[in-house]
Motif scaffolding. Structure first.
Motif, PDB file in Angstrom:
ATOM      1  N   TRP A 171       0.817  -1.207   0.000  1.00  0.00           N
ATOM      2  CA  TRP A 171       0.000   0.000   0.000  1.00  0.00           C
ATOM      3  C   TRP A 171       0.853   1.260   0.000  1.00  0.00           C
ATOM      4  N   SER A 172       1.977   1.237   0.656  1.00  0.00           N
ATOM      5  CA  SER A 172       2.824   2.439   0.716  1.00  0.00           C
ATOM      6  C   SER A 172       3.415   2.795  -0.643  1.00  0.00           C
ATOM      7  N   THR A 173       3.402   1.828  -1.566  1.00  0.00           N
ATOM      8  CA  THR A 173       3.899   2.105  -2.921  1.00  0.00           C
ATOM      9  C   THR A 173       2.778   2.067  -3.954  1.00  0.00           C
ATOM     10  N   GLY A 174       1.529   2.067  -3.488  1.00  0.00           N
ATOM     11  CA  GLY A 174       0.395   2.146  -4.408  1.00  0.00           C
ATOM     12  C   GLY A 174      -0.002   0.834  -5.043  1.00  0.00           C
ATOM     13  N   LYS A 175       0.458  -0.294  -4.488  1.00  0.00           N
ATOM     14  CA  LYS A 175       0.131  -1.599  -5.055  1.00  0.00           C
ATOM     15  C   LYS A 175      -0.989  -2.265  -4.259  1.00  0.00           C
ATOM     16  N   SER A 176      -1.685  -3.167  -4.922  1.00  0.00           N
ATOM     17  CA  SER A 176      -2.744  -3.917  -4.245  1.00  0.00           C
ATOM     18  C   SER A 176      -2.138  -4.851  -3.206  1.00  0.00           C
ATOM     19  N   ALA A 177      -2.859  -5.025  -2.094  1.00  0.00           N
ATOM     20  CA  ALA A 177      -2.394  -5.932  -1.037  1.00  0.00           C
ATOM     21  C   ALA A 177      -3.540  -6.795  -0.536  1.00  0.00           C
ATOM     22  N   SER A 206     -12.755  -2.702  -1.805  1.00  0.00           N
ATOM     23  CA  SER A 206     -13.056  -1.300  -1.482  1.00  0.00           C
ATOM     24  C   SER A 206     -11.969  -0.712  -0.593  1.00  0.00           C
ATOM     25  N   VAL A 207     -11.592  -1.462   0.436  1.00  0.00           N
ATOM     26  CA  VAL A 207     -10.560  -0.995   1.364  1.00  0.00           C
ATOM     27  C   VAL A 207      -9.202  -0.982   0.676  1.00  0.00           C
ATOM     28  N   ASP A 208      -8.938  -1.973  -0.150  1.00  0.00           N
ATOM     29  CA  ASP A 208      -7.669  -2.037  -0.883  1.00  0.00           C
ATOM     30  C   ASP A 208      -7.500  -0.810  -1.778  1.00  0.00           C
ATOM     31  N   ASN A 209      -8.541  -0.449  -2.502  1.00  0.00           N
ATOM     32  CA  ASN A 209      -8.481   0.733  -3.377  1.00  0.00           C
ATOM     33  C   ASN A 209      -8.317   2.018  -2.572  1.00  0.00           C
ATOM     34  N   HIS A 210      -9.006   2.098  -1.441  1.00  0.00           N
ATOM     35  CA  HIS A 210      -8.908   3.268  -0.567  1.00  0.00           C
ATOM     36  C   HIS A 210      -7.486   3.425  -0.032  1.00  0.00           C
ATOM     37  N   ALA A 211      -6.861   2.302   0.349  1.00  0.00           N
ATOM     38  CA  ALA A 211      -5.536   2.347   0.971  1.00  0.00           C
ATOM     39  C   ALA A 211      -4.431   2.703  -0.017  1.00  0.00           C
ATOM     40  N   ARG A 212      -4.542   2.251  -1.254  1.00  0.00           N
ATOM     41  CA  ARG A 212      -3.444   2.460  -2.204  1.00  0.00           C
ATOM     42  C   ARG A 212      -3.677   3.640  -3.156  1.00  0.00           C
ATOM     43  N   HIS A 213      -4.741   4.383  -2.893  1.00  0.00           N
ATOM     44  CA  HIS A 213      -5.011   5.574  -3.710  1.00  0.00           C
ATOM     45  C   HIS A 213      -3.842   6.556  -3.611  1.00  0.00           C
ATOM     46  N   PRO A 214      -3.514   7.268  -4.677  1.00  0.00           N
ATOM     47  CA  PRO A 214      -2.383   8.217  -4.631  1.00  0.00           C
ATOM     48  C   PRO A 214      -2.491   9.249  -3.515  1.00  0.00           C
ATOM     49  N   ASN A 215      -3.725   9.591  -3.109  1.00  0.00           N
ATOM     50  CA  ASN A 215      -3.905  10.585  -2.045  1.00  0.00           C
ATOM     51  C   ASN A 215      -4.242   9.945  -0.691  1.00  0.00           C
ATOM     52  N   SER A 216      -3.903   8.685  -0.529  1.00  0.00           N
ATOM     53  CA  SER A 216      -4.224   8.015   0.729  1.00  0.00           C
ATOM     54  C   SER A 216      -3.307   8.487   1.846  1.00  0.00           C
ATOM     55  N   LEU A 217      -3.745   8.276   3.074  1.00  0.00           N
ATOM     56  CA  LEU A 217      -2.952   8.660   4.242  1.00  0.00           C
ATOM     57  C   LEU A 217      -1.685   7.813   4.333  1.00  0.00           C
ATOM     58  N   ILE A 218      -1.780   6.568   3.929  1.00  0.00           N
ATOM     59  CA  ILE A 218      -0.598   5.698   3.945  1.00  0.00           C
ATOM     60  C   ILE A 218       0.465   6.221   2.993  1.00  0.00           C
TER      61      ILE A 218
END
Length: 451
Positions: A228-234, A397-409
């Motif tokens: 997630w920190s690099t924008g990939k699915s997890a 849904s959570v995966d997309n939210h987490a790896r979004h370019p503007n995510s908090l992670i």
């Protein structure tokens, strides 16, 4: 690079029938995973024997054995699941027909094996009970076929690292183990420069840890932070993804420049002594980071040891991380809500709870406990956003939210100070899914829902 030991014997392979195999004196190595064969696995094996009993031979599988030069007892590196099941079958047959001359031979391992793992003990008992219910299927012909015609390929290796290379390659192509088991095998192989007693000490914490906890720590915390920190699915951690936890070997004399600073850290900390003598937490330890590349071998096991403790602390809401003096603070209110939330059992809520814990773990790993009173509410309102917006929260849904370019992670990844994290602004939610009124009231109170 490490020089090859010319004195090591080459691996040897031989075909053993079950009778000959059972007459060997084997030990289940301390670093082995629990015995997890189910009644269904046992049932399938017995059914296969019945089906193929007219054949001249029936190949059951491969067993990989490690035998050190000074050891008389051989250690099973791979194949323990089938081997233990065969022991159970023999024991049940012997008890049912004590006078049968076919079964009149010594089985050394039967009395020498000891188990202290609750999972292993429970499965052994359940499977033995099932085998006892099926001994009547074994007439004289099937008993003879079981002992004399069922075969194993036994591979004997005198180098533990090479034994685990066999183990790794076999299991990554056959019936898959959990990914973290394959990682254990890989990183054991990267420790060929150490003596076996040192290896045992280094992996002691891993072996004492609940396997289910390790599975959860890798799949739901370490892997998610890496990706997630690099924008990939997890969404799923499988054997195809384990390369994210394979990195550099500091014994390589041709290290790339990016790894040299890690080598300097290693020399400064003296990790080998730290692990072997179990320094307490007040001692300086290697500065592992959850989003950094992996250092292979003993460094990997030290990483797991320290980061597992952090996962335990994050999951425990009575931990000091969550104790706030000001009971009127937003942080205290958030933690109190999570502790009393009546819908936390739902699958979608569990996904959001995990996202909250993962993000907080990532923050603490990078910045420590600085500004937690401000950061925890921010992470909560961001992590549970899908729960407020959506009627049904799915893993994707959570995966997309987490790896979004503007995510908090992603912001935590890019930030150098806590203040850069705290400037994150949550947009008010304009559409409510209507499936979490308890949490929605908290969002409304802090003006994060636009009506």
């Amino acid at each position: 690079m490490q020089k090859l030991n010319k004195n090591l014997q080459k691996p040897t392979a031989a075909i053993f029938n079950i009778k000959k195999l059972l007459q060997c004196n084997f030990k289940i190595a301390a670093y082995q995973r629990p015995y997890k064969w189910s009644v269904k696995n046992v049932n399938d094996l017995i059914d296969d024997m019945i089906t193929f009993q007219e054949k001249n031979a029936y190949r059951i599988g491969t067993i990989i054995i490690y035998r050190g030069k000074k050891k008389k007892i051989k250690e099973i590196v791979d194949g323990q699941q089938r081997y233990l099941t065969l022991l159970l079958i023999y024991k049940a047959l012997k008890e049912n027909e004590p006078s049968n001359t076919l079964l009149n031979f010594d089985v050394p391992s039967l009395n020498n094996l000891e188990f202290d793992n609750a999972i292993s003990i429970a499965n052994l008992k359940a499977n033995y009970a099932h085998i006892q219910s099926r001994v009547t299927d074994f007439d004289e012909g099937l008993i003879r076929f079981f002992l004399e015609k069922c075969e194993f390929v036994q591979v004997t290796i005198t180098d533990l690292g090479e034994a685990f290379q066999f183990f790794d390659s076999q299991n990554s192509r056959g019936k898959a183990l959990y990914p973290h088991n394959l990682l254990k095998a890989f990183h054991l192989r990267e420790m060929n420069h150490l003596e076996e007693p040192e290896k045992i000490k280094i992996i002691a914490h891993w072996d004492k840890t609940d396997p289910q906890f390790l599975k959860d720590a890798f799949a739901n915390y370490f892997f998610k932070i890496r990706n997630w920190s690099t924008g990939k699915s997890a969404s799923y951690f499988s054997k195809d993804e384990i390369s994210v936890f394979k990195g550099v070997n500091l014994l390589d004399n041709q290290l790339y420049p990016y790894a040299r600073s890690i080598a300097i850290n290693a020399k400064y900390v003296g990790l080998k002594q730290q692990i072997l003598y179990d320094f307490n937490d007040s001692q300086e330890h290697f500065p592992h980071q959850l989003d950094a590349f992996t250092v292979n071998g003993e460094w990997f096991f030290d990483f797991v040891k320290h980061k597992s403790k952090m996962v335990e602390a994050i999951k425990d809401f009575t931990n000091d991380y969550y104790n706030f003096d000001d009971h009127n603070s937003k942080a205290f209110e958030v933690i109190n809500k999570l502790n009393t939330y009546t819908k936390s059992y739902r699958t979608g809520d569990k996904y959001c709870r995990n996202l909250f814990e993962v993000t907080l773990l990532y923050y603490i790993d990078k910045f420590g406990e600085k500004q937690l009173e401000k950061v925890i509410p921010l992470i909560f309102f961001w992590a549970y956003r899908p729960r407020i917006k959506l009627t049904a929260v799915r893993l994707e849904s959570v995966d997309n939210h987490a790896r979004h370019p503007n995510s908090l992670i992603r912001l935590i990844k890019e930030s150098l100070t806590t203040s850069q994290v705290l400037i994150y602004r949550l947009k008010p939610i304009t559409k409510i899914g209507g499936n979490s009124d308890e949490l929605a009231r908290l969002y409304t109170e802090y003006k994060l829902i636009q009506t």
